[in-house]
Every structure is written in C-alpha cells, then in structure tokens.
Motif scaffolding. Structure first.
Motif, PDB file in Angstrom:
ATOM      1  N   GLY A   1      -0.046   7.675 -12.057  1.00 38.07           N
ATOM      2  CA  GLY A   1       0.083   7.514 -10.623  1.00 38.07           C
ATOM      3  C   GLY A   1       1.536   7.348 -10.251  1.00 38.07           C
ATOM      4  N   THR A   2       1.876   7.760  -9.024  1.00 42.41           N
ATOM      5  CA  THR A   2       3.198   7.459  -8.471  1.00 42.41           C
ATOM      6  C   THR A   2       2.989   6.726  -7.150  1.00 42.41           C
ATOM      7  OG1 THR A   2       3.278   9.603  -7.340  1.00 42.41           O
ATOM      8  CG2 THR A   2       4.349   9.480  -9.478  1.00 42.41           C
ATOM      9  N   SER A   3       3.770   5.688  -6.910  1.00 39.59           N
ATOM     10  CA  SER A   3       3.777   4.992  -5.619  1.00 39.59           C
ATOM     11  C   SER A   3       2.359   4.564  -5.209  1.00 39.59           C
ATOM     12  CB  SER A   3       4.457   5.897  -4.595  1.00 39.59           C
ATOM     13  OG  SER A   3       4.772   5.199  -3.431  1.00 39.59           O
ATOM     14  N   ALA A   4       1.766   5.149  -4.174  1.00 45.72           N
ATOM     15  CA  ALA A   4       0.404   4.764  -3.769  1.00 45.72           C
ATOM     16  C   ALA A   4      -0.584   4.945  -4.921  1.00 45.72           C
ATOM     17  CB  ALA A   4      -0.037   5.580  -2.554  1.00 45.72           C
ATOM     18  N   GLY A   5      -0.354   5.962  -5.755  1.00 45.55           N
ATOM     19  CA  GLY A   5      -1.224   6.201  -6.913  1.00 45.55           C
ATOM     20  C   GLY A   5      -1.066   5.143  -7.989  1.00 45.55           C
ATOM     21  N   THR A   6       0.083   4.478  -7.984  1.00 40.88           N
ATOM     22  CA  THR A   6       0.314   3.332  -8.870  1.00 40.88           C
ATOM     23  C   THR A   6      -0.318   2.089  -8.251  1.00 40.88           C
ATOM     24  OG1 THR A   6       2.273   4.157  -9.973  1.00 40.88           O
ATOM     25  CG2 THR A   6       2.183   1.779  -9.635  1.00 40.88           C
ATOM     26  N   ASN A   7      -0.169   1.972  -6.956  1.00 39.04           N
ATOM     27  CA  ASN A   7      -0.740   0.831  -6.242  1.00 39.04           C
ATOM     28  C   ASN A   7      -2.246   0.728  -6.443  1.00 39.04           C
ATOM     29  OD1 ASN A   7      -0.943  -1.227  -4.171  1.00 39.04           O
ATOM     30  ND2 ASN A   7       1.039  -0.441  -3.556  1.00 39.04           N
ATOM     31  N   VAL A   8      -2.969   1.841  -6.288  1.00 39.38           N
ATOM     32  CA  VAL A   8      -4.435   1.792  -6.391  1.00 39.38           C
ATOM     33  C   VAL A   8      -4.920   1.579  -7.825  1.00 39.38           C
ATOM     34  CG1 VAL A   8      -4.894   3.140  -4.300  1.00 39.38           C
ATOM     35  CG2 VAL A   8      -4.698   4.309  -6.513  1.00 39.38           C
TER      36      VAL A   8
ATOM     37  N   ASN B   1       3.658  -3.856  -6.834  1.00 43.91           N
ATOM     38  CA  ASN B   1       4.427  -3.518  -5.640  1.00 43.91           C
ATOM     39  C   ASN B   1       5.427  -2.428  -6.017  1.00 43.91           C
ATOM     40  OD1 ASN B   1       7.194  -4.355  -3.908  1.00 43.91           O
ATOM     41  ND2 ASN B   1       5.332  -4.049  -2.755  1.00 43.91           N
ATOM     42  N   PRO B   2       5.100  -1.164  -5.698  1.00 43.84           N
ATOM     43  CA  PRO B   2       6.034  -0.075  -6.009  1.00 43.84           C
ATOM     44  C   PRO B   2       7.228  -0.100  -5.054  1.00 43.84           C
ATOM     45  CG  PRO B   2       3.843   0.756  -5.365  1.00 43.84           C
ATOM     46  CD  PRO B   2       3.910  -0.672  -4.987  1.00 43.84           C
ATOM     47  N   HIS B   3       8.250   0.680  -5.376  1.00 45.71           N
ATOM     48  CA  HIS B   3       9.483   0.723  -4.560  1.00 45.71           C
ATOM     49  C   HIS B   3      10.014  -0.698  -4.347  1.00 45.71           C
ATOM     50  CE1 HIS B   3       8.629   4.927  -3.267  1.00 45.71           C
ATOM     51  NE2 HIS B   3       7.390   4.528  -3.102  1.00 45.71           N
ATOM     52  N   TYR B   4       9.878  -1.557  -5.359  1.00 46.00           N
ATOM     53  CA  TYR B   4      10.317  -2.950  -5.155  1.00 46.00           C
ATOM     54  C   TYR B   4      11.788  -2.971  -4.736  1.00 46.00           C
ATOM     55  CZ  TYR B   4      11.270  -7.834  -5.428  1.00 46.00           C
ATOM     56  OH  TYR B   4      11.652  -9.108  -5.077  1.00 46.00           O
ATOM     57  N   LEU B   5      12.067  -3.777  -3.740  1.00 47.24           N
ATOM     58  CA  LEU B   5      13.382  -3.784  -3.104  1.00 47.24           C
ATOM     59  C   LEU B   5      13.939  -5.204  -3.129  1.00 47.24           C
ATOM     60  CD1 LEU B   5      14.956  -1.580  -1.638  1.00 47.24           C
ATOM     61  CD2 LEU B   5      13.867  -2.306   0.481  1.00 47.24           C
ATOM     62  N   ASP B   6      15.157  -5.335  -3.666  1.00 42.67           N
ATOM     63  CA  ASP B   6      15.817  -6.641  -3.620  1.00 42.67           C
ATOM     64  C   ASP B   6      16.346  -6.892  -2.220  1.00 42.67           C
ATOM     65  OD1 ASP B   6      15.739  -7.524  -6.515  1.00 42.67           O
ATOM     66  OD2 ASP B   6      16.581  -5.512  -6.713  1.00 42.67           O
TER      67      ASP B   6
ATOM     68  N   GLY C   1       1.617   9.841  -4.520  1.00 38.62           N
ATOM     69  CA  GLY C   1       1.971   8.850  -3.513  1.00 38.62           C
ATOM     70  C   GLY C   1       1.710   9.311  -2.093  1.00 38.62           C
ATOM     71  N   GLY C   2       1.982   8.421  -1.166  1.00 40.24           N
ATOM     72  CA  GLY C   2       1.734   8.664   0.258  1.00 40.24           C
ATOM     73  C   GLY C   2       1.270   7.364   0.872  1.00 40.24           C
ATOM     74  N   ASN C   3       0.214   7.440   1.676  1.00 37.55           N
ATOM     75  CA  ASN C   3      -0.276   6.221   2.308  1.00 37.55           C
ATOM     76  C   ASN C   3      -1.436   5.612   1.503  1.00 37.55           C
ATOM     77  OD1 ASN C   3      -2.201   4.704   4.282  1.00 37.55           O
ATOM     78  ND2 ASN C   3      -0.152   4.620   5.181  1.00 37.55           N
ATOM     79  N   THR C   4      -1.248   4.371   1.085  1.00 49.01           N
ATOM     80  CA  THR C   4      -2.206   3.714   0.194  1.00 49.01           C
ATOM     81  C   THR C   4      -3.553   3.459   0.869  1.00 49.01           C
ATOM     82  OG1 THR C   4      -0.320   2.639  -0.884  1.00 49.01           O
ATOM     83  CG2 THR C   4      -2.486   1.727  -1.346  1.00 49.01           C
ATOM     84  N   PHE C   5      -3.546   3.146   2.166  1.00 49.63           N
ATOM     85  CA  PHE C   5      -4.802   2.868   2.884  1.00 49.63           C
ATOM     86  C   PHE C   5      -5.645   4.148   2.988  1.00 49.63           C
ATOM     87  CE2 PHE C   5      -1.869  -0.398   4.178  1.00 49.63           C
ATOM     88  CZ  PHE C   5      -2.636  -1.543   4.211  1.00 49.63           C
ATOM     89  N   LEU C   6      -4.976   5.239   3.336  1.00 47.43           N
ATOM     90  CA  LEU C   6      -5.652   6.529   3.442  1.00 47.43           C
ATOM     91  C   LEU C   6      -6.200   6.941   2.076  1.00 47.43           C
ATOM     92  CD1 LEU C   6      -6.298   9.027   5.160  1.00 47.43           C
ATOM     93  CD2 LEU C   6      -4.016   9.902   4.591  1.00 47.43           C
ATOM     94  N   LEU C   7      -5.374   6.789   1.058  1.00 45.18           N
ATOM     95  CA  LEU C   7      -5.784   7.127  -0.311  1.00 45.18           C
ATOM     96  C   LEU C   7      -7.038   6.361  -0.720  1.00 45.18           C
ATOM     97  CD1 LEU C   7      -5.517   8.137  -3.219  1.00 45.18           C
ATOM     98  CD2 LEU C   7      -3.671   6.469  -3.555  1.00 45.18           C
ATOM     99  N   LEU C   8      -6.998   5.033  -0.534  1.00 49.83           N
ATOM    100  CA  LEU C   8      -8.141   4.226  -0.980  1.00 49.83           C
ATOM    101  C   LEU C   8      -9.391   4.561  -0.168  1.00 49.83           C
ATOM    102  CD1 LEU C   8      -9.073   2.062  -2.962  1.00 49.83           C
ATOM    103  CD2 LEU C   8      -8.471   0.332  -1.255  1.00 49.83           C
ATOM    104  N   ARG C   9      -9.224   4.777   1.135  1.00 53.29           N
ATOM    105  CA  ARG C   9     -10.381   5.140   1.946  1.00 53.29           C
ATOM    106  C   ARG C   9     -11.024   6.433   1.436  1.00 53.29           C
ATOM    107  NH1 ARG C   9     -10.617   6.857   8.293  1.00 53.29           N
ATOM    108  NH2 ARG C   9      -9.704   8.729   7.371  1.00 53.29           N
TER     109      ARG C   9
ATOM    110  N   ARG D   1      -1.574  11.951   1.066  1.00 54.34           N
ATOM    111  CA  ARG D   1      -0.907  12.805   2.060  1.00 54.34           C
ATOM    112  C   ARG D   1       0.423  12.261   2.604  1.00 54.34           C
ATOM    113  NH1 ARG D   1      -5.111  14.417   6.553  1.00 54.34           N
ATOM    114  NH2 ARG D   1      -3.338  15.712   7.101  1.00 54.34           N
ATOM    115  N   PRO D   2       1.482  12.229   1.781  1.00 54.11           N
ATOM    116  CA  PRO D   2       2.767  11.694   2.276  1.00 54.11           C
ATOM    117  C   PRO D   2       3.274  12.479   3.479  1.00 54.11           C
ATOM    118  CG  PRO D   2       3.057  12.937   0.241  1.00 54.11           C
ATOM    119  CD  PRO D   2       1.570  12.773   0.436  1.00 54.11           C
ATOM    120  N   GLY D   3       3.705  11.774   4.500  1.00 53.36           N
ATOM    121  CA  GLY D   3       4.183  12.437   5.709  1.00 53.36           C
ATOM    122  C   GLY D   3       3.083  13.186   6.455  1.00 53.36           C
ATOM    123  N   GLY D   4       1.821  12.956   6.055  1.00 50.46           N
ATOM    124  CA  GLY D   4       0.710  13.608   6.736  1.00 50.46           C
ATOM    125  C   GLY D   4       0.481  15.062   6.319  1.00 50.46           C
ATOM    126  N   ILE D   5       1.137  15.532   5.250  1.00 56.87           N
ATOM    127  CA  ILE D   5       0.950  16.945   4.834  1.00 56.87           C
ATOM    128  C   ILE D   5      -0.474  17.167   4.334  1.00 56.87           C
ATOM    129  CG2 ILE D   5       3.388  17.261   4.259  1.00 56.87           C
ATOM    130  CD1 ILE D   5       2.576  17.180   1.269  1.00 56.87           C
TER     131      ILE D   5
END
Lengths: 244, 244
Positions: A126-133, A163-168, A95-103, A48-52
C-alpha cells in the motif's frame, strides 16, 4: 499443537512519490523484493487521488509496474471484485482519499477476502491511503472526510495505526492549527493502539512476526500514555506486532 | 401569506487564537456586537482541544467571557443538556476535534434543540470545530477522525461547508501530502454544497439573509465545478445562504 507460522508478507509505503522522484520510483527495489517471481498484481484504485477515475489511476499504476515486468489489472475491471481478490497473486492499494477508499472496500465486500488472502501469505502493498487502511482503523489519516464510511475499522493487517506523510512541526510556522503530534496525542485520549508516524520515503516491511523500518528516515512511534519515541531503521520494532 | 423573516444571528470564527494574540482576543469586538445586552452564554466544550477536560476547557472560556462581563456555564455542568440549550441566552461551541464534538452533540441529543434555538434568533458563535459543525456537514474539517460519529451531517445552521484555518499552499514545500485546495476539490467530486475556506483571523457574520466576511483577509470560496474564487470583506457573499 504447534501454532501455524504467520505468513504475512506486507510492504507499507508512506508516499508513492517523494520530492524529486517519479511515481513508485523511490521504493522500486522494495517492491521487487516483495513480489519475488510473481508476474501480476491486482490494483485497487478506489482512493482516487485528486478525484481521477479508476481507469486513469490504474493506467498510471500500470505504467510503473509494467516497467518492472509485472502485469497490473484494476479491480474495477473485474466482473466480481471478491473473485479478483481471491485469485490475485499480489494486491496493491494506491493512495488518495482514505475515507473514500474504505467506503468502497466495504461497498464491494472485499475487506474479509483481503484479510484472508494476506493471512495466507499473499503479498500486500500500500501507499499512503493504502498504507493507512492496512492498520487497525483509519483514525490517524490526514485526509478530509469527503464521504461517510460505515465504520473507521480498517483491514487490520497489522495491530497498530499508521500516520503516513508524517510531518514534523515547522519551527517558524505562525499557523494555529494542531501539529501532527498533537493530533495523534488527541487520538490516544480515545484509542489504545500504537501509532507509527511514517515520514515520506519510509516504509514498513512485515514478514511473518518480523517488522522492519526501511528508507532513509527514522519513524516516530506513539504509544498511549508515553512520550513519542524515534526508531531508526536498524532498531527492532517487532514489538508493534504484539496484540494490543 | 408572508414568509417569516429569518432571524439567524451567527458568528463563525476560523480560529480562537491568532498568532501573537490571546484566546478570543482578535474577535472580541465581534463577539460583543453579537451578544448585545445579553449577560450569559452557554459553552459547549465537547471538542476538547488537546484532550483537555470539559471542566478545564470551560474555565479557559469562562475567563475570556468574564473579562467581557458575560457569565459562562458549561453544558456538561447542567443536569439536562437539552434544557440548558432551550434556556440559553446564547451558545458558544469551542474548537478542538470536530469528530469528537459532533459525536457528543448527537450523544447528548442537542442537535435539534440547537437548530431550533438558532432558527428562533438565539445568537450562536463557534470557533474552529465549533464553526465547522455550523455547516452542512463536517466533510471539510482538517481534524483527525479520532472517534466515529454516527453521521457527518452537522448542525446545518448555514447551507454550505466551512474549512477553518484555511491554509494557502506553501511555495517552498517539498511535502507530497495534498494541499488544502486539492482536498476541497476532491470533496466536490462527491458533494455539491459550497465550501468557504476561512483563513485564521477571518469570521463570517450571518444576520438573517445577510452574510458578511469580517477580519483582515479575503476568503477562498469553492463552488462545485468552478475555479476557486477570492472574496474580500467588502464583497457581497450573501449568495452562499441560498439553498443548494
């Protein structure tokens, strides 16, 4: 006795949307290659990205897949989430929130069914949180812990963390919060598995015992006790699939 | 029967080190005001920034407090952590990783002793992760979940959550990860308590039923279901101490 050939067929995407492109646009060719002649995909909107809502999120994903000629159904629409996973031609966790997704993956009891289907060769993306899990644990997510999952252990479709969205590090930043690299180094004080820093636009493509980095960037790979290393898309990174 | 006056005496600092200043330098006057004529402080180094040892972290903190004429002992040096908290003149929890810190607070059974002492009026100060754990939960930390704590419930010295190192969106960023504000809005889909975004250089000073914002910046306060609001150091924000 001969060991059964591993059948994993996985596409792990850093971000659904790169700067200046539409939803799933930058990875459309890779998604088509993953899905082959399959005509449907099961979408898991729990992050649920952005809580949608699950419905709104599924509508967004449906639009992108229908444009590729693929039917999409949301797992929340099914009477039985486990049966939906067992019958899916392919699965996409957004993607969205990884904690919410895994729960929600735990609450709906679809961790093991997903693991089993992926072992059997069902395509997973998976994308983002879906890649993380898809990794060993969610211990290298960038997300806020907005809900408490019963464990940080994830789907473990691959034996490393992502670690998705890896940032230098930003060269001119005056901000005193930790850099992404520092955080991953702290992770390795307490955890052993490798971590793949996947920049936006990058993807990991796993086919059986082979893993390839796709997209325009190199990936930053962290092994416990070693300096961080950069790997280009042409480099062999299949060592990541060995057990740690 | 008259309600006992609340005695809380708390200083919550966003970051130990602002850009261009030394460790605890920007908040030295506020620390002196908090400690008054007390001559010693108990340091809790569990958050281990950058993975450094409890001993090395305590040495760093000791140097800063000795320069102010205050003796510092590390809780890990005590034979009995609970007794050390019970006997402390004041407590300082330093920054680092919030998940690791909270796990160690539980493991060493000092959550309740700390709550009790703060209720009795013992001065408490925290920086970064040490500010985070003073809130209701650690659900608005920026840190990576490098270890699994048994709960996200924190010390609850105040009835709201804090987001230290609060960062405004970068106007020119092409990065697609969520902004801090988006993350806090997602938090409020699942949680009710207010969140105080505390910029680097800012502090919250709680004395009984009064709370003041200190430092050069305004703070960004998020209430569930409302647009984010900016409060200046001269504004009255004591409503935050009302129960939610």
């Amino acid at each position: 006795m001969k060991k059964a050939l591993p059948k994993k067929d996985i596409l792990l995407i850093s971000t659904s949307t790169t700067h200046g492109t539409g939803y799933l646009e930058h990875c459309q060719n890779e998604i088509k290659e993953l899905l082959g002649d399959r005509k449907s995909i099961l979408f898991i909107p729990y992050a649920r990205p952005g809580g949608i809502s699950h419905t709104d999120y599924s509508a967004k994903a449906r639009e992108a897949f229908e444009a590729m000629g693929i039917r999409l159904s949301g797992v929340h629409e099914a009477e039985n989430a486990v049966a939906a996973v067992e019958q899916a031609e392919a699965v996409f966790i957004g993607g969205g929130n990884t904690f919410l997704l895994l729960r929600q993956l735990y609450a709906n009891k679809i961790i093991e069914p997903l693991q089993k289907r992926v072992e059997q060769g069902m395509p997973y993306m998976g994308t983002s949180a879906g890649t993380n899990v898809a990794g060993k644990t969610i211990g290298t997510t960038n997300d806020m812990p907005i809900v408490f999952p019963k464990s940080f252990d994830a789907l473990q479709l691959v034996p490393f963390n992502i670690n998705p969205h890896y940032l230098d590090p930003l060269p001119d930043s005056t901000h005193m919060g930790e850099t992404r690299e520092t955080r991953i180094q702290e992770f390795h004080v307490h955890n052993r598995q490798p971590v793949v820093g996947l920049r936006e636009g990058s993807m990991l493509r796993i086919k059986g015992e082979k893993i390839n980095l796709l997209g325009p960037h190199s990936a930053r790979i962290f092994l416990q006790g070693k300096l961080a290393m950069e790997f280009k898309p042409t480099d062999d990174i299949s060592f990541l699939l060995e057990a740690y």
